[in-house]
Structure formats: C-alpha cells, structure tokens
Design a protein around this motif. Structure first.
Motif, PDB file in Angstrom:
ATOM      1  N   GLY A  43       0.789  -1.221   0.000  1.00 42.65           N
ATOM      2  CA  GLY A  43       0.000   0.000   0.000  1.00 42.65           C
ATOM      3  C   GLY A  43       0.823   1.275   0.000  1.00 42.65           C
ATOM      4  O   GLY A  43       0.290   2.348  -0.301  1.00 42.65           O
ATOM      5  N   ARG A  44       2.107   1.190   0.326  1.00 44.96           N
ATOM      6  CA  ARG A  44       2.944   2.385   0.354  1.00 44.96           C
ATOM      7  C   ARG A  44       3.584   2.629  -1.005  1.00 44.96           C
ATOM      8  O   ARG A  44       3.752   1.714  -1.805  1.00 44.96           O
ATOM      9  N   ILE A  45       3.934   3.884  -1.248  1.00 46.15           N
ATOM     10  CA  ILE A  45       4.522   4.296  -2.523  1.00 46.15           C
ATOM     11  C   ILE A  45       6.003   4.574  -2.315  1.00 46.15           C
ATOM     12  O   ILE A  45       6.397   5.241  -1.358  1.00 46.15           O
ATOM     13  N   TYR A  46       6.825   4.046  -3.240  1.00 46.36           N
ATOM     14  CA  TYR A  46       8.270   4.227  -3.160  1.00 46.36           C
ATOM     15  C   TYR A  46       8.783   4.794  -4.477  1.00 46.36           C
ATOM     16  O   TYR A  46       8.318   4.398  -5.550  1.00 46.36           O
ATOM     17  N   SER A  47       9.738   5.694  -4.386  1.00 46.12           N
ATOM     18  CA  SER A  47      10.343   6.264  -5.588  1.00 46.12           C
ATOM     19  C   SER A  47      11.595   5.496  -5.959  1.00 46.12           C
ATOM     20  O   SER A  47      12.301   4.983  -5.085  1.00 46.12           O
ATOM     21  N   ALA A  48      11.888   5.428  -7.256  1.00 43.57           N
ATOM     22  CA  ALA A  48      13.098   4.745  -7.718  1.00 43.57           C
ATOM     23  C   ALA A  48      14.361   5.406  -7.162  1.00 43.57           C
ATOM     24  O   ALA A  48      15.278   4.698  -6.723  1.00 43.57           O
ATOM     25  N   PRO A  49      14.464   6.755  -7.139  1.00 45.30           N
ATOM     26  CA  PRO A  49      15.677   7.368  -6.580  1.00 45.30           C
ATOM     27  C   PRO A  49      15.893   7.033  -5.102  1.00 45.30           C
ATOM     28  O   PRO A  49      17.032   6.789  -4.680  1.00 45.30           O
ATOM     29  N   ALA A  50      14.817   7.003  -4.308  1.00 47.41           N
ATOM     30  CA  ALA A  50      14.966   6.695  -2.883  1.00 47.41           C
ATOM     31  C   ALA A  50      15.424   5.252  -2.688  1.00 47.41           C
ATOM     32  O   ALA A  50      16.293   4.974  -1.855  1.00 47.41           O
ATOM     33  N   LEU A  51      14.849   4.337  -3.447  1.00 48.21           N
ATOM     34  CA  LEU A  51      15.263   2.939  -3.362  1.00 48.21           C
ATOM     35  C   LEU A  51      16.696   2.775  -3.847  1.00 48.21           C
ATOM     36  O   LEU A  51      17.489   2.037  -3.255  1.00 48.21           O
ATOM     37  N   ALA A  52      17.037   3.459  -4.938  1.00 50.91           N
ATOM     38  CA  ALA A  52      18.388   3.358  -5.485  1.00 50.91           C
ATOM     39  C   ALA A  52      19.420   3.843  -4.476  1.00 50.91           C
ATOM     40  O   ALA A  52      20.502   3.246  -4.350  1.00 50.91           O
ATOM     41  N   PRO A  61      18.642   0.658 -12.891  1.00 49.01           N
ATOM     42  CA  PRO A  61      18.334  -0.752 -12.629  1.00 49.01           C
ATOM     43  C   PRO A  61      17.151  -0.931 -11.686  1.00 49.01           C
ATOM     44  O   PRO A  61      16.465  -1.946 -11.752  1.00 49.01           O
ATOM     45  N   VAL A  62      16.892   0.050 -10.834  1.00 43.20           N
ATOM     46  CA  VAL A  62      15.728  -0.034  -9.956  1.00 43.20           C
ATOM     47  C   VAL A  62      14.452   0.075 -10.779  1.00 43.20           C
ATOM     48  O   VAL A  62      13.502  -0.690 -10.587  1.00 43.20           O
ATOM     49  N   ARG A  63      14.428   1.021 -11.720  1.00 41.59           N
ATOM     50  CA  ARG A  63      13.244   1.157 -12.585  1.00 41.59           C
ATOM     51  C   ARG A  63      13.043  -0.099 -13.424  1.00 41.59           C
ATOM     52  O   ARG A  63      11.910  -0.560 -13.605  1.00 41.59           O
ATOM     53  N   GLU A  64      14.130  -0.652 -13.948  1.00 44.36           N
ATOM     54  CA  GLU A  64      14.025  -1.884 -14.735  1.00 44.36           C
ATOM     55  C   GLU A  64      13.497  -3.030 -13.879  1.00 44.36           C
ATOM     56  O   GLU A  64      12.668  -3.829 -14.328  1.00 44.36           O
ATOM     57  N   ALA A  65      13.989  -3.114 -12.636  1.00 46.16           N
ATOM     58  CA  ALA A  65      13.524  -4.164 -11.728  1.00 46.16           C
ATOM     59  C   ALA A  65      12.049  -3.984 -11.410  1.00 46.16           C
ATOM     60  O   ALA A  65      11.286  -4.960 -11.364  1.00 46.16           O
ATOM     61  N   MET A  66      11.626  -2.748 -11.198  1.00 51.27           N
ATOM     62  CA  MET A  66      10.226  -2.486 -10.880  1.00 51.27           C
ATOM     63  C   MET A  66       9.315  -2.840 -12.052  1.00 51.27           C
ATOM     64  O   MET A  66       8.180  -3.286 -11.856  1.00 51.27           O
ATOM     65  N   MET A  67       9.805  -2.665 -13.275  1.00 55.96           N
ATOM     66  CA  MET A  67       9.010  -3.082 -14.437  1.00 55.96           C
ATOM     67  C   MET A  67       8.777  -4.587 -14.414  1.00 55.96           C
ATOM     68  O   MET A  67       7.661  -5.064 -14.684  1.00 55.96           O
ATOM     69  N   GLU A  68       9.827  -5.337 -14.078  1.00 57.08           N
ATOM     70  CA  GLU A  68       9.691  -6.793 -13.996  1.00 57.08           C
ATOM     71  C   GLU A  68       8.753  -7.190 -12.860  1.00 57.08           C
ATOM     72  O   GLU A  68       7.909  -8.081 -13.012  1.00 57.08           O
TER      73      GLU A  68
END
Length: 230
Positions: A43-52, A61-68
């Motif tokens: 239910g929570r929202i995460y940004s690719a830059p914060a995760l990276a 690679p985080v965005r690519e992983a999230m697509m998968e």
C-alpha cells in the motif's frame, strides 16, 4: 507523493548492492525479498531514486527491476509518483496458496520418485543454512535460502515453467510475521521441516513428502495471517 524506505530492524533486506555481480537480477531479487519480508510495505509508494540510494546503485536498474516486478503482480506503477506495493487480502492469499498446493505438492511427490542421491545431498547445505539463519534471526538470508531450497527441489522434476510460476507465486507471499516467530523461538521448527522433507525424498516416500509439503504450506498461510499454525 513518494515516501522514503523505512529503516528495517536487525539485518535489513535493502543493503548496498554496488559491489555485487549481476546487478539487475540482484536488484530484482532483493526488492522481491524486501516485499516478502514486509520491509517494503503493502500500500505504500516508493520512488526509484529513494530505493536506489538505499541500494547504492543508480535509479535505472531499480526502474528496470520495478518493471519486472510489475509484470509479476507485486507492484503497480503510478505515473509521476513512483511504485506502490500491491496489497493482498485474505482471499488473494488463499487463492495463491491453493495454486501453490496444486503445483508444489504433486511435484514434490514426483521428485521423491526420481531424485538422485547427489541431488538430495546438494540441498543439505541449503537446509543447514535455513537452520542457521532461523537460529540467528537473519531473516533476509532465511527468505533467500528458503526460495533457493524450494525452487531447486522442484527443478529436479524438470519442468522449468512450473518452477518459474512457483517463483512468481512465492514472490506474492507476505512473511512479515517471521520476526515475531523468531523472537518467540518458533522459526527453527519451520526450518527443520526442510531436512525432514529431504529425508522423505531420499527415502522415496512420495506420500510422506506430499503430506509434509502440504503441512509446510499450511504453516506459510499461518505466517501470512500473522500466526503460526500447526
């Protein structure tokens, strides 16, 4: 609005990946493990830059992983906002468990009929690792070893598509109650079931292996619900 990744307790899932090989696949694996463990909260929202930043890698690679992971049904993409971890209800979890039972129970039975001694022996160190991580409370490592054990066991049956489907279904698990089970000293009993399963496979006891796998999956559903079930 995106939110930063919360700090995990103990040994967090999201440690630095900068020095590890196969970066993209490791990002996928670690994000999946974090979702299973509940470190990335439904239910929570995460940004690719914060995760990276937490992972010690670039955002690509985080965005690519999230697509998968979106294709696997684990997250949904929110345009210009980030990624939301899919929240599953009791009906969803029951349906996932039913599918896993249909796939894993008879396949484990088949493995008990055909597994070579060296294939069983190769899984003993993984079962030992599960014992060790259950004892020490290394929950990320426990989840990773558990995934490795079951997928490698199922792969003995020779059906690659089945193994990949089980991988996807296992990724939908929510095992946030593992920490409580560890604190209560009950996680080690779950870990020991892996050695028992190998014993039954080694003895070519198809019925026993199927029965234990069915009970093991029942314990998983209890952990999803926040309680361990007998």
């Amino acid at each position: 609005m995106s939110v930063d990744l919360p700090e995990g307790r103990g040994n967090p899932v999201l440690g630095s990946l900068a020095a590890r090989p196969s970066l993209r696949s490791r990002v996928v694996d670690v994000l999946r493990e974090a979702m299973v463990a509940g470190e990335l909260e439904p239910g929570r929202i995460y940004s690719a830059p914060a995760l990276a930043e937490r992972l010690g890698v670039s955002a690509t690679p985080v965005r690519e992983a999230m697509m998968e992971l979106t294709q696997e049904g684990l997250v949904e993409t929110l345009r210009h906002r980030g990624y939301r971890v899919v929240e599953l209800g009791d009906v969803d979890l029951d349906e996932i468990l039913q599918l896993r039972s249909l796939l894993e129970v008879p396949t484990v039975g088949r493995v008990a009929e055909i597994a070579a001694p060296e294939q069983v022996a190769a899984l003993r160190p993984v079962a030992d690792r599960l014992d060790e991580t259950a004892r020490t409370g290394e929950l990320r490592e426990f989840i990773a070893a558990d995934m490795t054990f079951h997928l490698e066991l199922l792969s003995i049956a020779g059906n690659r598509r089945l193994v990949e489907e089980v991988r996807r279904l296992r990724g939908l698990s929510r095992l946030s109650a593992l920490h409580r089970l560890y604190e209560e000293g009950r996680l080690e009993a779950t870990a020991r079931e892996h050695h028992l399963l190998l014993d039954l496979v080694e003895a070519r006891d198809r019925t026993g292996a199927e029965d234990l796998m069915r009970r093991h999956l029942g314990h998983v559903r209890g952990i999803w619900a926040g309680r361990d079930e007998d």
